[in-house]
Design a protein around this motif. Structure first.
Motif, short mmCIF file in Angstrom:
data_model
loop_
_atom_site.label_atom_id
_atom_site.label_comp_id
_atom_site.label_asym_id
_atom_site.label_seq_id
_atom_site.Cartn_x
_atom_site.Cartn_y
_atom_site.Cartn_z
N THR A 1 5.80 11.98 -3.29
CA THR A 1 7.08 11.85 -2.60
C THR A 1 7.04 12.48 -1.22
O THR A 1 8.04 12.44 -0.51
N ASN A 2 5.90 13.03 -0.83
CA ASN A 2 5.76 13.63 0.49
C ASN A 2 5.48 12.53 1.50
O ASN A 2 4.42 11.90 1.48
N LYS A 3 6.43 12.31 2.40
CA LYS A 3 6.32 11.22 3.37
C LYS A 3 5.08 11.37 4.25
O LYS A 3 4.40 10.40 4.56
N SER A 4 4.80 12.59 4.67
CA SER A 4 3.66 12.83 5.57
C SER A 4 2.35 12.47 4.89
O SER A 4 1.45 11.88 5.52
N ASN A 5 2.19 12.81 3.62
CA ASN A 5 0.96 12.47 2.90
C ASN A 5 0.76 10.97 2.81
O ASN A 5 -0.35 10.46 2.98
N VAL A 6 1.82 10.24 2.53
CA VAL A 6 1.73 8.78 2.40
C VAL A 6 1.42 8.15 3.75
O VAL A 6 0.54 7.30 3.87
N LEU A 7 2.13 8.59 4.78
CA LEU A 7 1.95 8.00 6.11
C LEU A 7 0.60 8.36 6.72
O LEU A 7 0.04 7.57 7.49
N ARG A 8 0.06 9.51 6.37
CA ARG A 8 -1.27 9.91 6.87
C ARG A 8 -2.32 8.90 6.41
O ARG A 8 -3.18 8.48 7.18
N LEU A 9 -2.23 8.48 5.15
CA LEU A 9 -3.19 7.50 4.63
C LEU A 9 -3.03 6.13 5.27
O LEU A 9 -4.02 5.46 5.56
N ILE A 10 -1.81 5.72 5.53
CA ILE A 10 -1.58 4.43 6.19
C ILE A 10 -2.08 4.48 7.63
O ILE A 10 -2.69 3.53 8.12
N ASP A 11 -1.86 5.60 8.30
CA ASP A 11 -2.36 5.77 9.67
C ASP A 11 -3.89 5.71 9.69
O ASP A 11 -4.48 5.11 10.59
N LEU A 12 -4.52 6.31 8.70
CA LEU A 12 -5.98 6.28 8.61
C LEU A 12 -6.49 4.85 8.45
O LEU A 12 -7.46 4.44 9.10
N ILE A 13 -5.83 4.07 7.62
CA ILE A 13 -6.22 2.66 7.43
C ILE A 13 -6.04 1.89 8.74
O ILE A 13 -6.90 1.09 9.11
N ASP A 14 -4.93 2.13 9.44
CA ASP A 14 -4.71 1.44 10.72
C ASP A 14 -5.78 1.78 11.74
O ASP A 14 -6.29 0.92 12.43
N ARG A 15 -6.15 3.06 11.83
CA ARG A 15 -7.18 3.48 12.79
C ARG A 15 -8.53 2.86 12.44
O ARG A 15 -9.25 2.40 13.32
N GLU A 16 -8.88 2.84 11.16
CA GLU A 16 -10.16 2.25 10.75
C GLU A 16 -10.19 0.74 10.98
O GLU A 16 -11.21 0.19 11.36
N PHE B 1 0.83 -1.20 0.00
CA PHE B 1 0.00 0.00 0.00
C PHE B 1 0.87 1.25 0.00
O PHE B 1 0.59 2.21 -0.73
N LEU B 2 1.92 1.24 0.81
CA LEU B 2 2.84 2.38 0.86
C LEU B 2 3.45 2.63 -0.51
O LEU B 2 3.48 3.77 -1.00
N LEU B 3 3.90 1.57 -1.17
CA LEU B 3 4.49 1.70 -2.50
C LEU B 3 3.45 2.17 -3.51
O LEU B 3 3.73 3.03 -4.36
N ASP B 4 2.23 1.62 -3.41
CA ASP B 4 1.16 2.02 -4.34
C ASP B 4 0.75 3.47 -4.17
O ASP B 4 0.26 4.09 -5.11
N GLU B 5 0.91 4.01 -2.98
CA GLU B 5 0.60 5.43 -2.77
C GLU B 5 1.66 6.33 -3.40
O GLU B 5 1.38 7.44 -3.79
N MET B 6 2.87 5.81 -3.52
CA MET B 6 3.97 6.61 -4.06
C MET B 6 4.10 6.44 -5.57
O MET B 6 4.56 7.36 -6.26
N VAL B 7 3.73 5.28 -6.09
CA VAL B 7 3.90 4.98 -7.52
C VAL B 7 2.56 4.50 -8.07
O VAL B 7 1.96 3.59 -7.52
N MET B 8 2.12 5.13 -9.14
CA MET B 8 0.90 4.69 -9.81
C MET B 8 1.19 4.45 -11.28
O MET B 8 1.72 5.33 -11.95
N ASN B 9 0.87 3.24 -11.74
CA ASN B 9 1.05 2.87 -13.13
C ASN B 9 2.48 3.10 -13.62
O ASN B 9 2.71 3.47 -14.76
#
Length: 173
Positions: A149-164, A135-143
């Motif tokens: 490349t913003n670490k905070s943006n990528v990690l925010r989405l992973i944190d959201l998935i963990d909380r849910e 998921f982390l890789l898919d957030e950084m690379v698409m197709n």
């Protein structure tokens, strides 16, 4: 041994395994004094070693770029057509214009993001939390293109998935 791989162009599984093992052997046989870029079977290979982990990115010439270069041809004084792409023969491949230093920086950003997510990234983190790493890789690379490349943006989405997912765990008790 490959722990994580992601392809953005279809390739037969037997060919993938053979290509990966050949590229890994090439990277392992190179000394630390040698450059982290090499060309192999039409691929530009960029790699970087972090502790015991190798992160390897392979890229081929982009079809869209080839089409644009082919369409933007101009005539020279002899009346011959010329373009930014060399003419391809039977055994020649088109020029790969991918920026090696940009991909090396991408590898570094990926590792930094993984480090912020998992503490200090290691092989076990990749093996036991493979879905999160994908998921982390898919957030950084698409197709096949680096999109974030913003670490905070990528990690925010992973944190959201963990909380849910923690909310949903309580629902089944």
């Amino acid at each position: 041994q490959t722990r994580l791989s992601s392809y953005y162009e279809w390739m037969d599984m037997a060919e993938r395994v053979a290509l990966e093992s050949e590229i890994i052997r090439k990277c392992l046989s190179r000394s630390e004094l040698q450059c982290s870029f090499l060309e192999y079977r039409g691929f530009k290979v960029i790699y970087r070693r972090y502790a015991s982990l190798f992160f390897i990115v392979g890229t081929k010439a982009d079809i869209d770029v080839r089409k644009k270069l082919g369409n933007s041809s101009s005539s020279n004084s002899n009346g011959n057509s010329s373009s930014g792409m060399r003419k391809m023969g039977d055994n020649q491949s088109p020029e790969n214009y991918e920026n090696e230093l940009g991909l090396l920086e991408f590898i570094h950003t990926l590792v930094e993001t993984m480090d912020r997510w998992a503490g200090s990234i290691c092989e076990l983190d990749i093996m036991y939390q493979l879905e999160h790493v994908h998921f982390l890789l898919d957030e950084m690379v698409m197709n096949g293109y680096v999109t974030e490349t913003n670490k905070s943006n990528v990690l925010r989405l992973i944190d959201l998935i963990d909380r849910e997912s923690k909310k949903n765990e309580g629902m089944f008790r």
